[in-house]
Scaffold this motif. Structure first.
Motif, PDB file in Angstrom:
ATOM      1  N   SER A  43      12.610  15.318  18.617  1.00  5.32           N
ATOM      2  CA  SER A  43      11.247  14.965  18.759  1.00  5.32           C
ATOM      3  C   SER A  43      10.890  15.191  17.570  1.00  5.32           C
ATOM      4  CB  SER A  43      10.673  15.673  19.886  1.00  5.32           C
ATOM      5  OG  SER A  43       9.240  15.613  20.241  1.00  5.32           O
ATOM      6  N   THR A  46       6.768  17.697  17.074  1.00  2.94           N
ATOM      7  CA  THR A  46       6.998  18.943  17.271  1.00  2.94           C
ATOM      8  C   THR A  46       8.052  19.680  16.181  1.00  2.94           C
ATOM      9  OG1 THR A  46       6.365  18.979  19.378  1.00  2.94           O
ATOM     10  CG2 THR A  46       7.454  20.956  18.757  1.00  2.94           C
ATOM     11  N   ASN A 132       9.708  13.441  26.462  1.00  3.22           N
ATOM     12  CA  ASN A 132       8.433  12.779  25.758  1.00  3.22           C
ATOM     13  C   ASN A 132       7.749  11.940  26.897  1.00  3.22           C
ATOM     14  OD1 ASN A 132      10.437  12.221  23.108  1.00  3.22           O
ATOM     15  ND2 ASN A 132       8.586  13.626  22.919  1.00  3.22           N
ATOM     16  N   GLU A 134       7.562  12.833  30.120  1.00  2.10           N
ATOM     17  CA  GLU A 134       7.014  13.865  30.663  1.00  2.10           C
ATOM     18  C   GLU A 134       5.540  14.029  30.111  1.00  2.10           C
ATOM     19  OE1 GLU A 134       8.003  18.193  32.933  1.00  2.10           O
ATOM     20  OE2 GLU A 134       8.860  17.837  30.761  1.00  2.10           O
ATOM     21  N   THR A 135       5.676  14.375  29.031  1.00  2.00           N
ATOM     22  CA  THR A 135       4.253  14.521  28.125  1.00  2.00           C
ATOM     23  C   THR A 135       3.262  13.502  28.510  1.00  2.00           C
ATOM     24  OG1 THR A 135       5.663  15.774  26.591  1.00  2.00           O
ATOM     25  CG2 THR A 135       3.382  15.213  25.948  1.00  2.00           C
ATOM     26  N   ASN A 138       1.863  13.515  31.652  1.00  3.37           N
ATOM     27  CA  ASN A 138       0.843  14.305  31.767  1.00  3.37           C
ATOM     28  C   ASN A 138      -0.562  14.295  31.252  1.00  3.37           C
ATOM     29  OD1 ASN A 138       1.246  17.421  33.165  1.00  3.37           O
ATOM     30  ND2 ASN A 138      -0.069  17.848  31.226  1.00  3.37           N
ATOM     31  N   VAL A 159       5.252   9.583  21.818  1.00  2.00           N
ATOM     32  CA  VAL A 159       4.556  10.100  23.015  1.00  2.00           C
ATOM     33  C   VAL A 159       3.394   8.996  22.818  1.00  2.00           C
ATOM     34  CG1 VAL A 159       2.793  11.618  23.431  1.00  2.00           C
ATOM     35  CG2 VAL A 159       5.009  12.152  22.607  1.00  2.00           C
ATOM     36  N   THR A 163       2.636   6.891  26.226  1.00  2.00           N
ATOM     37  CA  THR A 163       1.189   7.067  26.877  1.00  2.00           C
ATOM     38  C   THR A 163       0.790   5.619  27.067  1.00  2.00           C
ATOM     39  OG1 THR A 163       0.898   9.359  25.998  1.00  2.00           O
ATOM     40  CG2 THR A 163      -0.841   8.070  26.713  1.00  2.00           C
ATOM     41  N   CYS A 211      -2.738  10.849  19.876  1.00  2.00           N
ATOM     42  CA  CYS A 211      -1.479  11.378  19.769  1.00  2.00           C
ATOM     43  C   CYS A 211      -0.802  11.457  18.247  1.00  2.00           C
ATOM     44  CB  CYS A 211      -0.364  10.454  20.726  1.00  2.00           C
ATOM     45  SG  CYS A 211      -1.166  10.428  22.315  1.00  2.00           S
ATOM     46  N   ALA A 234      -4.283  14.871  22.502  1.00  2.00           N
ATOM     47  CA  ALA A 234      -2.938  15.271  22.882  1.00  2.00           C
ATOM     48  C   ALA A 234      -2.020  15.643  21.813  1.00  2.00           C
ATOM     49  CB  ALA A 234      -2.342  14.201  23.395  1.00  2.00           C
ATOM     50  N   GLN A 261      -2.001  19.408  27.316  1.00  2.00           N
ATOM     51  CA  GLN A 261      -0.629  19.961  26.752  1.00  2.00           C
ATOM     52  C   GLN A 261       0.302  20.116  28.031  1.00  2.00           C
ATOM     53  OE1 GLN A 261       1.241  22.872  27.158  1.00  2.00           O
ATOM     54  NE2 GLN A 261       2.279  22.423  25.174  1.00  2.00           N
ATOM     55  N   VAL A 262       1.366  19.902  27.849  1.00  2.00           N
ATOM     56  CA  VAL A 262       2.436  19.342  28.786  1.00  2.00           C
ATOM     57  C   VAL A 262       2.725  20.986  29.490  1.00  2.00           C
ATOM     58  CG1 VAL A 262       4.541  19.648  27.442  1.00  2.00           C
ATOM     59  CG2 VAL A 262       4.463  18.148  29.507  1.00  2.00           C
TER      60      VAL A 262
END
Length: 324
Positions: A43, A46, A132, A134-135, A138, A159, A163, A211, A234, A261-262
């Protein structure tokens, strides 16, 4: 005596410096499973902060990933996208292909509750996108997206792409991906999503999602927002300060800026949605074969230490797959 190679993990030993380090693996206890990794995912956003030493000390606890070892002040074992096979544990899971959050490591033990079976229709090599996705799920929840909304998503990284992909499936939503890299136009088109570079941004948007981890993009989002629009930040900036002009139309248009924030599920959903249910839905959303476009390359695990910094630094990297 066995010829089986020892488990190894990627450790970030210092700023920009990595190594594969042998790890001792004991037999799993009750409630635990032994996983042999098949694929992993890098990822970039991060992990670039971690590699550069950009995690501020007051965020060390908040940024800690599941099963992390070491500290962000280095050395640290970090990462959170692994697809593997259950080698030992409860009989119902033996031989199953699962996704879990764990640093980059060839073999490891986790709690049974932390593994998520990959549903039929999702290839293991694509399932590395689960964290990703899941993020992204969210973010869409936090954004409060409604049918018919005009939506701009800034940053066509993994992301941002996911999204926009989810948002575009909401009936009537007009979704535009915004990025300064013109090469992201093609992947956006293949996902059926509109694309714009900063000179051609959509105006009077109902919802704007950043993002990109760019303060310039956040400023552009405010400039494109319609009256009482919602801007969702995000991104995570690590130890970087963000300068934002809140004069001009910010107050007159009654704009809102909210974070996503996830690590936390929106309170209005948290009574019904557990993290496990959210992850199951994220995995289900990966059944779309077009999402293979987000895998921008792959590297054998044995070569990862030498390649990691270059993978992180390359602007062409979306999700880079690790092959164990």
């Amino acid at each position: 005596m066995t010829d089986e190679p020892p488990a190894r993990a990627l450790w970030i030993e210092g700023q920009g410096k990595c190594a594969l380090v042998a790890e001792e693996i004991a037999a799993p206890a009750d409630g635990e499973v032994l996983i042999r990794a098949r694929y992993g995912g890098i990822s970039r956003g991060t992990e670039s902060l971690v590699l550069s030493g950009g995690v501020p000390e007051d965020q060390f606890t908040a940024m800690k990933c599941p099963y992390q070892a070491g500290e962000f002040s280095f050395p640290v074992k970090y990462g959170y996208c692994v697809v593997g096979t259950v080698e030992a544990g409860p009989e119902r899971l033996l031989g199953r292909t699962i996704f879990c959050l764990h640093p980059h490591q060839s073999e490891f033990i986790v709690r049974e509750a932390d593994v998520h079976e990959i549903p039929d229709g999702v290839p293991p090599g694509r399932a590395i996108l689960a964290a990703n996705m899941e993020t992204a799920l969210n973010i869409v929840w936090d954004a409060g997206l409604l049918p018919g909304d005009r939506v701009a998503v800034f940053g066509a990284g993994v992301v941002g792409l996911l999204t926009a992909h989810i948002a575009s499936r909401v009936p009537g939503a007009e979704v535009t991906l915004v990025d300064i890299n013109p090469q992201r136009r093609e992947i956006s088109a293949q996902l059926g999503i509109g694309f714009a570079m900063p000179p051609d941004l959509p105006r009077e948007c109902d919802l704007l999602i950043n993002c990109s981890a760019s303060e310039a993009a956040l400023s552009e989002a405010l400039a494109c927002a319609g009256v009482e629009a919602r801007v969702v930040e995000a991104s995570w900036y690590g130890d970087r300060a963000v300068n934002l002009k809140l004069g001009g139309a910010f107050h007159a248009r009654r704009l809102s800026i909210v974070s996503s924030q996830v690590g936390t599920i929106l309170s209005s959903r948290s009574r019904r949605w557990t993290p496990a249910r959210r992850m199951a839905k994220a995995l289900e959303l990966l059944k779309d074969a077009r999402l293979d476009l987000l895998i921008s390359g792959e590297t054998r695990f044995g070569a990862l230490a030498e390649a990691y910094a270059e993978i992180i630094a390359s602007p062409a990297t979306l999700c880079h797959r690790i092959v164990y």
